[in-house]
Design a protein around this motif. Structure first.
Motif, PDB file in Angstrom:
ATOM      1  N   PHE A  12      24.759 -72.832  69.034  1.00  0.00           N
ATOM      2  CA  PHE A  12      26.196 -72.985  69.242  1.00  0.00           C
ATOM      3  C   PHE A  12      26.889 -71.631  69.133  1.00  0.00           C
ATOM      4  O   PHE A  12      26.535 -70.824  68.276  1.00  0.00           O
ATOM      5  N   PRO A  13      27.918 -71.420  69.965  1.00  0.00           N
ATOM      6  CA  PRO A  13      28.717 -70.204  69.784  1.00  0.00           C
ATOM      7  C   PRO A  13      29.324 -70.235  68.383  1.00  0.00           C
ATOM      8  O   PRO A  13      29.823 -71.274  67.947  1.00  0.00           O
ATOM      9  N   PRO A  14      29.279 -69.086  67.668  1.00  0.00           N
ATOM     10  CA  PRO A  14      29.792 -69.068  66.287  1.00  0.00           C
ATOM     11  C   PRO A  14      31.248 -69.511  66.202  1.00  0.00           C
ATOM     12  O   PRO A  14      31.646 -70.152  65.223  1.00  0.00           O
ATOM     13  N   GLY A  15      32.022 -69.204  67.253  1.00  0.00           N
ATOM     14  CA  GLY A  15      33.438 -69.596  67.250  1.00  0.00           C
ATOM     15  C   GLY A  15      33.581 -71.110  67.183  1.00  0.00           C
ATOM     16  O   GLY A  15      34.481 -71.642  66.522  1.00  0.00           O
ATOM     17  N   LEU A  16      32.680 -71.793  67.861  1.00  0.00           N
ATOM     18  CA  LEU A  16      32.716 -73.255  67.871  1.00  0.00           C
ATOM     19  C   LEU A  16      32.432 -73.805  66.479  1.00  0.00           C
ATOM     20  O   LEU A  16      33.106 -74.716  65.994  1.00  0.00           O
ATOM     21  N   VAL A  17      31.441 -73.204  65.833  1.00  0.00           N
ATOM     22  CA  VAL A  17      31.075 -73.648  64.485  1.00  0.00           C
ATOM     23  C   VAL A  17      32.252 -73.405  63.537  1.00  0.00           C
ATOM     24  O   VAL A  17      32.639 -74.291  62.760  1.00  0.00           O
ATOM     25  N   ALA A  18      32.833 -72.224  63.646  1.00  0.00           N
ATOM     26  CA  ALA A  18      33.981 -71.908  62.783  1.00  0.00           C
ATOM     27  C   ALA A  18      35.126 -72.858  63.104  1.00  0.00           C
ATOM     28  O   ALA A  18      35.805 -73.365  62.204  1.00  0.00           O
ATOM     29  N   GLY A  19      35.326 -73.125  64.388  1.00  0.00           N
ATOM     30  CA  GLY A  19      36.421 -73.998  64.805  1.00  0.00           C
ATOM     31  C   GLY A  19      36.329 -75.371  64.170  1.00  0.00           C
ATOM     32  O   GLY A  19      37.307 -75.904  63.663  1.00  0.00           O
ATOM     33  N   TYR A  20      35.148 -75.939  64.194  1.00  0.00           N
ATOM     34  CA  TYR A  20      35.012 -77.290  63.647  1.00  0.00           C
ATOM     35  C   TYR A  20      34.791 -77.322  62.144  1.00  0.00           C
ATOM     36  O   TYR A  20      35.129 -78.292  61.485  1.00  0.00           O
ATOM     37  N   LEU A  21      34.186 -76.271  61.602  1.00  0.00           N
ATOM     38  CA  LEU A  21      33.731 -76.389  60.215  1.00  0.00           C
ATOM     39  C   LEU A  21      34.410 -75.459  59.213  1.00  0.00           C
ATOM     40  O   LEU A  21      34.110 -75.513  58.024  1.00  0.00           O
ATOM     41  N   ALA A  22      35.344 -74.592  59.685  1.00  0.00           N
ATOM     42  CA  ALA A  22      35.924 -73.601  58.769  1.00  0.00           C
ATOM     43  C   ALA A  22      36.516 -74.254  57.509  1.00  0.00           C
ATOM     44  O   ALA A  22      36.212 -73.856  56.385  1.00  0.00           O
ATOM     45  N   GLU A  23      37.336 -75.294  57.704  1.00  0.00           N
ATOM     46  CA  GLU A  23      37.980 -75.896  56.528  1.00  0.00           C
ATOM     47  C   GLU A  23      36.955 -76.521  55.596  1.00  0.00           C
ATOM     48  O   GLU A  23      37.046 -76.425  54.381  1.00  0.00           O
ATOM     49  N   TYR A  24      35.997 -77.162  56.203  1.00  0.00           N
ATOM     50  CA  TYR A  24      34.928 -77.810  55.432  1.00  0.00           C
ATOM     51  C   TYR A  24      34.189 -76.776  54.587  1.00  0.00           C
ATOM     52  O   TYR A  24      33.923 -76.977  53.399  1.00  0.00           O
ATOM     53  N   VAL A  25      33.877 -75.640  55.215  1.00  0.00           N
ATOM     54  CA  VAL A  25      33.106 -74.609  54.528  1.00  0.00           C
ATOM     55  C   VAL A  25      33.945 -73.953  53.428  1.00  0.00           C
ATOM     56  O   VAL A  25      33.489 -73.804  52.290  1.00  0.00           O
ATOM     57  N   ILE A  26      35.171 -73.618  53.758  1.00  0.00           N
ATOM     58  CA  ILE A  26      36.007 -72.904  52.788  1.00  0.00           C
ATOM     59  C   ILE A  26      36.361 -73.818  51.609  1.00  0.00           C
ATOM     60  O   ILE A  26      36.168 -73.468  50.449  1.00  0.00           O
ATOM     61  N   ALA A  27      36.855 -75.014  51.932  1.00  0.00           N
ATOM     62  CA  ALA A  27      37.294 -75.904  50.856  1.00  0.00           C
ATOM     63  C   ALA A  27      36.120 -76.624  50.190  1.00  0.00           C
ATOM     64  O   ALA A  27      36.062 -76.739  48.981  1.00  0.00           O
ATOM     65  N   GLY A  28      35.164 -77.072  51.006  1.00  0.00           N
ATOM     66  CA  GLY A  28      34.100 -77.916  50.467  1.00  0.00           C
ATOM     67  C   GLY A  28      32.959 -77.124  49.851  1.00  0.00           C
ATOM     68  O   GLY A  28      32.379 -77.523  48.852  1.00  0.00           O
ATOM     69  N   LEU A  29      32.648 -75.987  50.468  1.00  0.00           N
ATOM     70  CA  LEU A  29      31.504 -75.220  49.982  1.00  0.00           C
ATOM     71  C   LEU A  29      31.957 -74.007  49.175  1.00  0.00           C
ATOM     72  O   LEU A  29      31.140 -73.330  48.566  1.00  0.00           O
ATOM     73  N   ASP A  30      33.250 -73.720  49.224  1.00  0.00           N
ATOM     74  CA  ASP A  30      33.821 -72.547  48.562  1.00  0.00           C
ATOM     75  C   ASP A  30      33.076 -71.291  49.006  1.00  0.00           C
ATOM     76  O   ASP A  30      32.552 -70.525  48.204  1.00  0.00           O
ATOM     77  N   MET A  31      33.063 -71.113  50.293  1.00  0.00           N
ATOM     78  CA  MET A  31      32.226 -70.062  50.869  1.00  0.00           C
ATOM     79  C   MET A  31      32.961 -69.487  52.083  1.00  0.00           C
ATOM     80  O   MET A  31      33.594 -70.238  52.827  1.00  0.00           O
ATOM     81  N   PRO A  32      32.887 -68.175  52.299  1.00  0.00           N
ATOM     82  CA  PRO A  32      33.490 -67.642  53.526  1.00  0.00           C
ATOM     83  C   PRO A  32      32.732 -68.164  54.746  1.00  0.00           C
ATOM     84  O   PRO A  32      31.515 -68.336  54.696  1.00  0.00           O
ATOM     85  N   VAL A  33      33.462 -68.401  55.821  1.00  0.00           N
ATOM     86  CA  VAL A  33      32.837 -68.969  57.023  1.00  0.00           C
ATOM     87  C   VAL A  33      31.704 -68.085  57.537  1.00  0.00           C
ATOM     88  O   VAL A  33      30.657 -68.572  57.965  1.00  0.00           O
ATOM     89  N   GLU A  34      31.918 -66.763  57.478  1.00  0.00           N
ATOM     90  CA  GLU A  34      30.893 -65.846  57.982  1.00  0.00           C
ATOM     91  C   GLU A  34      29.561 -66.018  57.242  1.00  0.00           C
ATOM     92  O   GLU A  34      28.487 -65.914  57.817  1.00  0.00           O
ATOM     93  N   GLU A  35      29.683 -66.271  55.944  1.00  0.00           N
ATOM     94  CA  GLU A  35      28.479 -66.449  55.136  1.00  0.00           C
ATOM     95  C   GLU A  35      27.742 -67.724  55.551  1.00  0.00           C
ATOM     96  O   GLU A  35      26.509 -67.770  55.569  1.00  0.00           O
ATOM     97  N   PHE A  36      28.522 -68.736  55.892  1.00  0.00           N
ATOM     98  CA  PHE A  36      27.906 -69.980  56.350  1.00  0.00           C
ATOM     99  C   PHE A  36      27.245 -69.764  57.709  1.00  0.00           C
ATOM    100  O   PHE A  36      26.103 -70.183  57.940  1.00  0.00           O
ATOM    101  N   ILE A  37      27.936 -69.083  58.593  1.00  0.00           N
ATOM    102  CA  ILE A  37      27.384 -68.857  59.932  1.00  0.00           C
ATOM    103  C   ILE A  37      26.095 -68.039  59.839  1.00  0.00           C
ATOM    104  O   ILE A  37      25.157 -68.241  60.605  1.00  0.00           O
ATOM    105  N   ALA A  38      26.032 -67.155  58.834  1.00  0.00           N
ATOM    106  CA  ALA A  38      24.811 -66.354  58.654  1.00  0.00           C
ATOM    107  C   ALA A  38      23.589 -67.232  58.398  1.00  0.00           C
ATOM    108  O   ALA A  38      22.458 -66.852  58.702  1.00  0.00           O
ATOM    109  N   LEU A  39      23.813 -68.428  57.868  1.00  0.00           N
ATOM    110  CA  LEU A  39      22.673 -69.327  57.619  1.00  0.00           C
ATOM    111  C   LEU A  39      22.023 -69.786  58.919  1.00  0.00           C
ATOM    112  O   LEU A  39      20.883 -70.252  58.922  1.00  0.00           O
TER     113      LEU A  39
END
Ligand code: PLP
Length: 813
Positions: free
Chosen positions: A317-344
């Motif tokens: 998936f394009p990283p922008g798409l992942v950030a688009g759908y999951l940014a809030e989930y990652v930031i609020a739910g995982l307490d993690m910067p989106v970039e760090e999640f995308i690195a996974l």
């Protein structure tokens, strides 16, 4: 429930509905369903479809009859007894048995009455779920309820594939809504950037296992959301990502909402990797740990099965798409910067050009990874090697469990048995072929007629013969499967089929993805060939390859042909379905056949090596394919004894049935998963979770420390000499800030022709580090020249999977 009497028609009706909903009916029950509607039962052999479509008046009449109600009670009692009967799993040592295994898959092939599958991946999920039920392995499965499923296929008069999308009316499917504690239909809320979306939940009974299916077709949702679960493998990357969010995140939430406590989460392909992320999110909140710590726990209990042999098979998936759908989930739910999640999901964390790869995510959230055949394990180690830089490919942590099929699903109840004498076994084979030929004529001949602008147009209906060697070829028309290899020389194929003394007939089926124009053109070529004068009645291309058609084919044909380009058939399962039915395989040495083939059980194509897309290899293999059919195969089938039995053929049948059927069964596969993957994963998960997750916290800290300090590691001195026939190694390693117990020193030799890779542990002379350095010594008799060995330092922790969870390595050279 034994001894139950059903006093009223109403009670009996409820029990009957429950029976019809349970996939996994037995032959004992046929008379019941036949009484409900003989025509629909004969056509579908599906209890739910039969009950759902039967005349209400007729069913009411039956339910009013006490004898019929008695029959229902009897069957319900038998089902209940089967549900309570112990299985193989119950014989495992008590302390080892995991309490619950959650299984996630994008598709399930369980029954033609539940068309939420495309092919092989769904087949593996469906057959393993049935086997888990048989063995009483406590699996709870999660998938999606697609309103249209995968496309259905028909042909235009000129042999073009047309894709159709009939609606799966849930009231006609063997599913029922999941109810909450108040008896209301359970609805899950999922917050997405555009607001809250509603997810509905359904359940399917598969023997004693439950499959939960999610869909988004809730009228309260906006149209774009309602369509997320419309089609399987349709749409663009955005749609696929949203499906995977529903499957993984909402799927895990559903299990939590229903009170399941899975110790193991099995990801059938990377599509569902977000389930492990959601699992870690829940653990983070519950335990008050960081996402990294929570992931240490979640991944220990996660098993990832990869199914593709090519990088293009991974979802990206394009990283922008992942950030688009999951940014809030990652930031609020995982307490993690989106970039760090995308690195996974990236090979190189900071590389912004790199897409987000679901397989990379899956391996990083899993504690065990496997391919689906021995060869595919090897291929997968090469595919995943970029995530383990400088590690030898053989040590990339991907194992394998070869797939298997659910024998009771695919084997004809009235098939021959290997313990029968030649003549009896052969007469069963001939009877199966005769039934097959008749069935094809009855059910599929009408599909050769078309109505167009020119009115009704019918092509001659080819009548196959009951006594002719019958070849089957059915699969997805993807180019790596080389569905046109048999058509390389159409005239030669025509001569082969029409041979006056040793004729053959060929039955084909298969769909090409609607976006795959090349695959579709191959189907059209085959249909044109089947209409040639000289092969009429010898070749049939059947439309709409599905589970029902597959079952008819694998029960009827004598020889199953498979011609993939090695090594791109990860496993292949269709060839396994003919085994119990007495069909033989003639296949490329790829996937499961590469480990199953011996000359006693069938025939092999290819030299067991990889040649890429080399036209010369294709030509040579086509030549071998024809040659083998013309000589050995025709010879074995038509050389008859005085009783008209082909003894050499029957001998192969018996060998194939006895040695391959159990080895390539779903039962064996589920036993392998349980003992080799589920049990260790559950144990490790519990250790990391117990005691307030102390171990997980320690491990996360340990891993972070290694990441920060690994760069300080140096070889200070390496000395070697040979004396008294022993090789003596002495190494001093500067550990920097690392501790003696953090690492292990190893003597390593690459695999060479005739020699396996070798890894020899070199012990430290003392346990304490003096002035930042540690000395290691070993005297050892080496199996090959000392010059072939080198030393390396790798991470060590008894509770960490190296290199899966810590991929650091330092080489002498
Ligand atoms: C078994 C089966 C498959 C998988 O077969 P392969 O050997 O992987 O090609 C695909 N589609 C249907 C309908 C099947 O029954």
């Amino acid at each position: 429930m034994s001894g139950m009497t059903l006093q009223t028609a109403e009670q009996a009706g409820e029990v009957l509905t429950g029976l019809a909903l349970g996939l996994g009916a037995t032959g004992e029950e046929d008379a019941l369903w036949n009484a409900i509607d003989p025509a629909i039962w004969a056509e579908t052999h599906n209890p739910w479809t039969t009950l759902a479509r039967a005349s209400r008046v007729h069913v009411r009449g039956l339910l009013a009859d006490a004898a019929f109600r008695g029959k229902i009670a009897e069957i319900a009692a038998a089902r209940e007894a089967a549900r309570r009967a112990p299985g193989w799993f119950d014989g495992l040592p008590e302390g080892k048995r995991p309490g619950c295994i959650a299984y996630f898959s994008m598709e399930y092939m369980l029954s033609e009455s539940l068309p939420i599958y495309s092919g092989g991946l769904g087949n593996v999920a469906g057959d393993q779920l049935k086997a888990a039920s048989d063995l009483n392995v406590p699996v709870v499965a999660v998938g999606l309820l697609f309103a249209q499923g995968y496309f259905r296929q028909e042909f235009t008069p000129d042999g073009q594939q047309r894709a159709l999308y009939p609606f799966n009316d849930p009231s006609q499917l063997p599913v029922r809504p999941v109810l909450d504690e108040n008896g209301d239909w359970l609805r899950l809320a999922l917050d997405v950037p555009a607001g809250t979306i509603w997810i509905r939940a359904w359940q399917v009974q598969v023997g004693r296992a439950t499959l939960y299916l999610l869909d988004t077709n809730d009228p309260a949702n906006p149209s774009s959301v309602r369509c997320i679960t419309t089609q399987l493998y349709g749409g663009d990357a955005g749609l696929r990502l949203r499906q995977e969010i529903v499957l993984g995140i909402a799927g895990w939430r559903l299990l939590m909402r229903l009170g399941y406590q899975p110790e193991v989460c099995h990801l059938n392909e990377g599509h569902a990797a977000l389930a492990a992320v959601e699992r870690a999110r829940v653990l983070r909140l519950e335990l008050g740990v960081s996402f990294r710590e929570a992931l240490m726990i979640a991944r220990a209990g996660t098993v990832f099965t990869t199914h593709t042999a090519v990088p293009a098979g991974f979802d990206r998936f394009p990283p922008g798409l992942v950030a688009g759908y999951l940014a809030e989930y990652v930031i609020a739910g995982l307490d993690m910067p989106v970039e760090e999640f995308i690195a996974l999901g990236r090979e190189t964390p900071g590389n912004e050009a790199e897409p987000f790869n679901m397989a990379w995510l899956a391996i990083r959230v899993s504690g065990a990874v496997n391919g689906v055949s021995a060869l595919h394990g090897e291929v997968s180690r090469a595919l995943f090697a970029p995530l383990f830089p400088r590690w030898p490919e053989a040590e990339v942590p991907v194992g394998h469990v070869t797939n298997g099929v659910h024998v009771a699903t695919w084997a004809a109840p009235d098939r021959g048995r290997p313990e029968q004498d030649d003549a009896t076994l052969w007469s069963h084979r001939c009877a199966a072929r005769t039934r097959f030929v008749r069935k094809i004529a009855d059910q599929h001949a009408s599909r050769q007629c078309f109505i167009g602008e020119g009115g009704l147009e019918c092509f001659p209906v080819p009548a196959l013969r009951p006594d002719v060697l019958t070849l089957g070829f059915a699969r997805r028309f993807a180019s790596y499967k080389r569905p046109d290899l048999l058509l390389t020389d159409p005239d030669r194929l025509a001569r082969l089929l029409a041979d006056p003394t040793r004729p053959m007939q060929l039955v084909l089926a298969g769909k090409a993805h609607p976006a795959d124009v090349v695959g579709q053109a191959l189907i059209t070529r085959w249909i044109a060939f089947s209409r040639r004068e000289d092969v009429l009645g010898r070749v049939v291309f059947l439309a709409d390859y599905d589970m029902e058609l597959a079952r008819i084919l694998v029960r009827g044909v004598d020889l199953w042909i498979n011609t993939p380009r090695r090594p791109w058939e990860a496993c292949g399962t269709s060839g396994m379905k003919v085994l119990a039915n007495g069909g033989l395989n003639f296949s490329e040495l790829d996937g499961w056949w590469a480990e199953a083939f011996t000359p006693e059980v069938g025939w092999a194509l290819g030299d067991g090596k990889e040649h890429g897309e080399d036209p010369a290899t294709d030509a040579a293999e086509a030549e071998a394919l024809y040659h083998m059919l013309e000589t050995e195969i025709a010879g074995a089938f038509y050389a008859r004894d005085t009783e008209n039995v082909p003894t050499a053929w029957v001998k192969r049948m018996r060998a194939s049935m006895t040695s391959l059927t159990p080895a390539f069964s779903a039962e064996r596969a589920v036993q392998d998963y349980t003992t080799r993957y589920y049990i260790p994963a559950a144990a490790r998960y519990r250790r990391r979770l117990d005691g307030g997750a102390q171990e997980a916290r320690d491990l996360a800290a340990w891993r972070d420390r290694l990441a920060a300090q690994w760069g300080d590691l140096r070889f200070a001195a390496v000395s070697r000499n040979d004396a008294d026939g022993l090789h003596h190694v002495a190494v001093t390693v500067e550990l920097g800030r690392l501790e003696a117990g953090d690492v292990r020193l190893e003597l390593y030799a690459d695999p060479r022709s005739g020699a396996e890779a070798e890894v020899i542990d070199v012990p430290a002379v003392s346990k304490t580090v003096s002035s930042g350095a540690l000395r290691y010594e070993l005297s050892v008799a080496l199996k090959r020249p000392a010059s072939e060995y080198t030393v390396r330092v790798v991470p060590f922790h008894s509770e960490v999977m190296v290199p899966l969870e810590a991929n650091f390595i330092l080489w002498e050279h």
